[in-house]
Scaffold this motif. Structure first.
Motif, PDB file in Angstrom:
ATOM      1  N   GLY A 138       9.716 -15.866  10.248  1.00  0.00           N
ATOM      2  CA  GLY A 138      10.442 -17.818   9.275  1.00  0.00           C
ATOM      3  C   GLY A 138       9.175 -17.031   7.951  1.00  0.00           C
ATOM      4  O   GLY A 138       8.318 -15.882   8.132  1.00  0.00           O
ATOM      5  N   GLN A 139       8.909 -17.569   6.966  1.00  0.00           N
ATOM      6  CA  GLN A 139       8.771 -17.136   5.227  1.00  0.00           C
ATOM      7  C   GLN A 139       7.555 -17.554   5.707  1.00  0.00           C
ATOM      8  O   GLN A 139       6.533 -18.365   6.367  1.00  0.00           O
ATOM      9  N   GLY A 140       6.183 -16.802   5.053  1.00  0.00           N
ATOM     10  CA  GLY A 140       4.785 -17.223   5.060  1.00  0.00           C
ATOM     11  C   GLY A 140       4.028 -16.154   5.414  1.00  0.00           C
ATOM     12  O   GLY A 140       2.935 -15.736   4.794  1.00  0.00           O
ATOM     13  N   ALA A 141       4.907 -14.990   5.220  1.00  0.00           N
ATOM     14  CA  ALA A 141       3.795 -14.069   6.061  1.00  0.00           C
ATOM     15  C   ALA A 141       4.349 -12.186   5.453  1.00  0.00           C
ATOM     16  O   ALA A 141       3.862 -11.681   5.323  1.00  0.00           O
ATOM     17  N   GLN A 142       4.890 -12.822   3.894  1.00  0.00           N
ATOM     18  CA  GLN A 142       5.204 -11.909   3.152  1.00  0.00           C
ATOM     19  C   GLN A 142       3.896 -10.980   2.805  1.00  0.00           C
ATOM     20  O   GLN A 142       3.108 -11.430   1.909  1.00  0.00           O
ATOM     21  N   ALA A 143       4.171  -9.841   3.069  1.00  0.00           N
ATOM     22  CA  ALA A 143       2.930  -8.815   2.369  1.00  0.00           C
ATOM     23  C   ALA A 143       4.092  -7.299   1.648  1.00  0.00           C
ATOM     24  O   ALA A 143       4.938  -7.078   1.422  1.00  0.00           O
ATOM     25  N   SER A 144       3.508  -6.817   1.038  1.00  0.00           N
ATOM     26  CA  SER A 144       2.844  -5.358   0.410  1.00  0.00           C
ATOM     27  C   SER A 144       3.834  -4.537   1.298  1.00  0.00           C
ATOM     28  O   SER A 144       5.114  -4.022   1.012  1.00  0.00           O
ATOM     29  N   GLY A 145       3.339  -3.853   2.553  1.00  0.00           N
ATOM     30  CA  GLY A 145       4.076  -3.386   2.901  1.00  0.00           C
ATOM     31  C   GLY A 145       4.661  -3.895   4.804  1.00  0.00           C
ATOM     32  O   GLY A 145       4.773  -2.966   5.197  1.00  0.00           O
ATOM     33  N   MET A 146       5.391  -5.241   4.189  1.00  0.00           N
ATOM     34  CA  MET A 146       5.632  -5.726   5.931  1.00  0.00           C
ATOM     35  C   MET A 146       7.633  -4.768   5.451  1.00  0.00           C
ATOM     36  O   MET A 146       6.810  -4.276   6.264  1.00  0.00           O
ATOM     37  N   PHE A 147       7.993  -3.832   4.564  1.00  0.00           N
ATOM     38  CA  PHE A 147       8.839  -3.014   5.057  1.00  0.00           C
ATOM     39  C   PHE A 147       8.507  -1.520   5.318  1.00  0.00           C
ATOM     40  O   PHE A 147       9.160  -0.102   5.435  1.00  0.00           O
ATOM     41  N   ASP A 148       7.174  -1.479   5.119  1.00  0.00           N
ATOM     42  CA  ASP A 148       6.925   0.156   5.246  1.00  0.00           C
ATOM     43  C   ASP A 148       7.145   1.131   6.500  1.00  0.00           C
ATOM     44  O   ASP A 148       7.837   2.116   6.663  1.00  0.00           O
ATOM     45  N   LEU A 149       6.875   0.590   7.515  1.00  0.00           N
ATOM     46  CA  LEU A 149       7.953   1.364   8.499  1.00  0.00           C
ATOM     47  C   LEU A 149       9.321   1.671   8.846  1.00  0.00           C
ATOM     48  O   LEU A 149       9.502   3.130   9.797  1.00  0.00           O
ATOM     49  N   VAL A 150       9.759   0.888   7.828  1.00  0.00           N
ATOM     50  CA  VAL A 150      11.764   0.716   8.213  1.00  0.00           C
ATOM     51  C   VAL A 150      12.181   0.947   7.379  1.00  0.00           C
ATOM     52  O   VAL A 150      13.380   0.950   6.804  1.00  0.00           O
ATOM     53  N   ALA A 151      11.650   1.185   5.995  1.00  0.00           N
ATOM     54  CA  ALA A 151      11.453   1.389   4.494  1.00  0.00           C
ATOM     55  C   ALA A 151      13.189   3.201   4.404  1.00  0.00           C
ATOM     56  O   ALA A 151      14.211   2.727   3.711  1.00  0.00           O
TER      57      ALA A 151
ATOM     58  N   CYS B   3      12.415 -12.378   4.240  1.00  0.00           N
ATOM     59  CA  CYS B   3      11.944 -12.550   6.048  1.00  0.00           C
ATOM     60  C   CYS B   3      13.211 -12.420   6.731  1.00  0.00           C
ATOM     61  O   CYS B   3      12.972 -11.383   7.853  1.00  0.00           O
ATOM     62  N   CYS B   4      13.748 -12.826   6.134  1.00  0.00           N
ATOM     63  CA  CYS B   4      15.327 -12.283   6.948  1.00  0.00           C
ATOM     64  C   CYS B   4      15.842 -11.137   6.963  1.00  0.00           C
ATOM     65  O   CYS B   4      16.779 -10.180   8.023  1.00  0.00           O
ATOM     66  N   THR B   5      15.544 -10.277   5.204  1.00  0.00           N
ATOM     67  CA  THR B   5      15.492  -8.926   4.702  1.00  0.00           C
ATOM     68  C   THR B   5      14.941  -7.533   6.379  1.00  0.00           C
ATOM     69  O   THR B   5      15.454  -6.598   7.073  1.00  0.00           O
ATOM     70  N   GLN B   6      13.994  -8.040   6.829  1.00  0.00           N
ATOM     71  CA  GLN B   6      12.716  -7.736   7.256  1.00  0.00           C
ATOM     72  C   GLN B   6      13.071  -7.716   9.170  1.00  0.00           C
ATOM     73  O   GLN B   6      13.316  -6.730   8.941  1.00  0.00           O
ATOM     74  N   ALA B   7      13.500  -9.200   9.241  1.00  0.00           N
ATOM     75  CA  ALA B   7      14.299  -8.934  10.384  1.00  0.00           C
ATOM     76  C   ALA B   7      15.358  -8.103  10.739  1.00  0.00           C
ATOM     77  O   ALA B   7      16.032  -7.630  11.743  1.00  0.00           O
ATOM     78  N   LEU B   8      16.524  -7.986   9.679  1.00  0.00           N
ATOM     79  CA  LEU B   8      17.618  -7.492   9.644  1.00  0.00           C
ATOM     80  C   LEU B   8      17.509  -5.589   9.502  1.00  0.00           C
ATOM     81  O   LEU B   8      18.179  -4.836  10.216  1.00  0.00           O
ATOM     82  N   ALA B   9      16.784  -5.907   8.709  1.00  0.00           N
ATOM     83  CA  ALA B   9      16.114  -4.403   8.409  1.00  0.00           C
ATOM     84  C   ALA B   9      15.909  -3.722   9.726  1.00  0.00           C
ATOM     85  O   ALA B   9      16.480  -2.670  10.816  1.00  0.00           O
ATOM     86  N   PHE B  10      14.715  -4.095  10.730  1.00  0.00           N
ATOM     87  CA  PHE B  10      14.074  -3.544  11.230  1.00  0.00           C
ATOM     88  C   PHE B  10      15.837  -3.649  13.021  1.00  0.00           C
ATOM     89  O   PHE B  10      15.243  -2.978  13.516  1.00  0.00           O
ATOM     90  N   TRP B  11      16.049  -4.717  12.973  1.00  0.00           N
ATOM     91  CA  TRP B  11      16.768  -4.664  13.627  1.00  0.00           C
ATOM     92  C   TRP B  11      17.838  -3.918  14.127  1.00  0.00           C
ATOM     93  O   TRP B  11      18.353  -2.774  14.989  1.00  0.00           O
ATOM     94  N   SER B  12      18.892  -3.023  12.493  1.00  0.00           N
ATOM     95  CA  SER B  12      19.350  -1.337  12.972  1.00  0.00           C
ATOM     96  C   SER B  12      19.328  -1.213  13.372  1.00  0.00           C
ATOM     97  O   SER B  12      19.734   0.385  13.506  1.00  0.00           O
ATOM     98  N   ALA B  13      17.666  -0.573  13.359  1.00  0.00           N
ATOM     99  CA  ALA B  13      17.193   0.172  13.227  1.00  0.00           C
ATOM    100  C   ALA B  13      16.755   0.255  14.474  1.00  0.00           C
ATOM    101  O   ALA B  13      16.983   1.873  15.480  1.00  0.00           O
TER     102      ALA B  13
END
Length: 316
Positions: free
Chosen positions: A9-22, A65-75
């Motif tokens: 869920g939300q709460g831990a959004q940060a500048s590097g949250m998409f770095d691995l999957v960007a 938060c949903c974007t991060q989950a879906l992006a990682f899962w797609s990869a």
């Protein structure tokens, strides 16, 4: 067997949250869909340049938060062993439906934006959530009654989130410390999620889900867990009803973790942001091989770790 996937869920959004999957090509459609619901702003650029208050605004936070989950899962999906058990925490439950293959990612993100808008419209001004650690639930319930608050999320026997007016939360958290709580935190969340204060938002979101989701069934090799009771979704329509109810009703994350544990996964992966769910799972089941994507340095590292669930490898 197989793996369990946890959507944060939300709460831990940060500048590097998409770095691995960007730059993962599989994630490009997810980022494009997120950009559309963010008014043309690329989520990867947004997290790098936005100030903290914007990252924690309810609508932006839920979408991220949903974007991060879906992006990682797609990869990761193509190389993840089956069967898959999937559960989502708070807003992450919508992402879990996308990971399960019941709702396509574009629709998940559109629904996430609409969910947040409905919650913002229904939530009283100056409301939010607080965490109480170290008090048994009956004590927390007594605190809530004394301060006109509600149980929002149960993370464990001594870890409960409460919701309502911020002024009441501040008084209740101080009261909880006097009652013997180990720690209390006023969370960076601006709505009283998962409480009866959002009853109208839950009803309207339920109507929207019925209009937008037409999947006949959950895929055979997937076990999708409902947030309010930890039960698997057997009939999609019943699951959608519970998905709407969690806007206004207590989320039983303890039951969700128990349901995932009962599936005997060989690996438990939190898709982020953050690692709170992996840590909670490891605390609840010390023998579990539970990690967050934040613990890895590359997508290939995550893929190799997940692939070990399909072997007799017993390493962590």
């Amino acid at each position: 067997m197989g793996v369990a996937i946890l959507c944060s869920g939300q709460g831990a959004q940060a500048s590097g949250m998409f770095d691995l999957v960007a730059d993962a090509p599989e994630a490009a459609p997810v980022f494009a869909a997120a950009q559309r619901v963010l008014g043309g702003r690329d989520p990867r650029d947004l997290v790098r340049h936005a100030r903290e208050p914007e990252l924690h605004g309810n609508r932006v936070a839920q979408i991220l938060c949903c974007t991060q989950a879906l992006a990682f899962w797609s990869a990761l999906r193509a190389t993840t062993p089956s069967p898959v058990t999937v559960a989502g925490y708070s807003a992450g439950e919508l992402a879990a439906w996308g990971v399960a293959g019941v709702i396509d990612p574009e629709t998940v993100l559109d629904l996430t934006a609409r969910r947040a808008e409905l919650m913002d419209a229904a939530s009283p001004a100056a409301s939010g959530l607080g965490a109480i650690l170290g008090l048994p639930r009956p004590e927390v319930e007594a605190t809530c009654r004394a301060h006109d608050l509600h149980i929002a999320i149960v993370n464990g026997p001594l870890h409960v989130l409460i919701g309502g007016a911020v002024a009441n939360l501040e008084a209740a958290l101080a009261d909880a410390m006097r009652r013997g709580a180990v720690r209390t935190v006023l969370l960076p969340i601006t709505v009283a999620s998962h409480t009866p204060l959002l009853r109208e938002a839950g009803a309207r979101f339920g109507d929207l889900l019925q209009q937008r989701v037409a999947a006949p069934r959950v895929p055979r090799d997937v076990r999708l867990i409902s947030g309010i009771d930890g039960m698997p979704v057997i009939r999609v329509q019943d699951g959608l009803r519970k998905l709407a109810l969690q806007v206004q009703q207590t989320v039983d994350w303890t039951a969700c973790m128990a349901a995932c544990e009962a599936a005997r996964p060989q690996r438990v992966l939190e898709l982020g942001p953050g690692d709170a769910l992996a840590r909670m799972f490891a605390d609840a089941d010390p023998g579990a091989r539970a990690r967050s994507v934040t613990a890895f340095r590359s997508l290939d590292g995550i893929r190799h770790w997940l692939a070990a669930a399909d072997t007799r490898d017993a390493s962590a």
